[in-house]
Design a protein around this motif. Sequence first.
Motif, mmCIF file in Angstrom:
data_model
loop_
_atom_site.group_PDB
_atom_site.id
_atom_site.type_symbol
_atom_site.label_atom_id
_atom_site.label_comp_id
_atom_site.label_asym_id
_atom_site.label_seq_id
_atom_site.Cartn_x
_atom_site.Cartn_y
_atom_site.Cartn_z
ATOM 1 N N ASP A 275 12.448 14.767 7.667
ATOM 2 C CA ASP A 275 12.219 13.365 7.316
ATOM 3 C C ASP A 275 11.334 13.193 6.080
ATOM 4 N N ALA A 276 10.831 14.273 5.514
ATOM 5 C CA ALA A 276 10.037 14.190 4.278
ATOM 6 C C ALA A 276 10.985 14.073 3.093
ATOM 7 N N LYS A 277 10.744 13.074 2.277
ATOM 8 C CA LYS A 277 11.612 12.821 1.116
ATOM 9 C C LYS A 277 10.939 13.191 -0.206
ATOM 10 N N TYR A 278 9.620 13.366 -0.189
ATOM 11 C CA TYR A 278 8.864 13.573 -1.413
ATOM 12 C C TYR A 278 7.834 14.690 -1.245
ATOM 13 N N CYS A 279 7.375 15.189 -2.376
ATOM 14 C CA CYS A 279 6.160 15.990 -2.418
ATOM 15 C C CYS A 279 5.070 15.054 -2.927
ATOM 16 N N ARG A 280 3.856 15.279 -2.478
ATOM 17 C CA ARG A 280 2.739 14.413 -2.870
ATOM 18 C C ARG A 280 1.584 15.262 -3.365
ATOM 19 N N LYS A 281 0.944 14.764 -4.412
ATOM 20 C CA LYS A 281 -0.318 15.335 -4.879
ATOM 21 C C LYS A 281 -1.320 14.187 -4.879
ATOM 22 N N VAL A 282 -2.441 14.409 -4.223
ATOM 23 C CA VAL A 282 -3.490 13.400 -4.140
ATOM 24 C C VAL A 282 -4.736 13.962 -4.808
ATOM 25 N N VAL A 283 -5.324 13.172 -5.686
ATOM 26 C CA VAL A 283 -6.599 13.533 -6.306
ATOM 27 C C VAL A 283 -7.621 12.503 -5.849
ATOM 28 N N GLN A 284 -8.563 12.944 -5.038
ATOM 29 C CA GLN A 284 -9.611 12.045 -4.527
ATOM 30 C C GLN A 284 -10.899 12.301 -5.292
ATOM 31 N N GLN A 285 -11.542 11.211 -5.703
ATOM 32 C CA GLN A 285 -12.843 11.316 -6.355
ATOM 33 C C GLN A 285 -13.811 10.421 -5.596
#
Length: 150
Positions: A54-64
């Motif tokens: 059910d995953a359609k995307y890859c995600r990259k999260v940058v938290q500051q």
Amino acid sequence: MDSRAICLLSLIVVGFSIHIAYSIQCYQCNSYDDPGCADFFDNKTYVIHACPEDAKYCRKVVQQAYYEGEWHMRFIRQCAKEGELDATNPRQDWSCYDKLGTYRVKVKYCHCRVDGCNSAPTLSSKTILLGLPFLLAIFSHIDIRGLLPV
């Protein structure tokens, strides 16, 4: 091997590979416990993982986040069931957007719909293995003796 056997083998390989083709593959790590996950990310040292169906995307999260008198950054790479791509450009395979939180928190989300968002484009062994039976089937019907110079 005759051409019927090659065609049958090709259909079997493709049949088993269809399930794999619909499952996106993404890098999955968090720089909180894995400093190598941060930018500049070296995708040659990480294994790409198959995501749930059910995953359609890859995600990259940058938290500051600003605390203890300085900015701290965390990088998270993961599979995503939902994501946002630029609606004005339907051919674009990736998109990023920023969100500001309360009390000195910034988050940047990037989504993409290509295997290994962070990797350089390469010809995968899976592609070669899927194409090989078809090439064999095609070339088994060509008489190369007429194509070679005398």
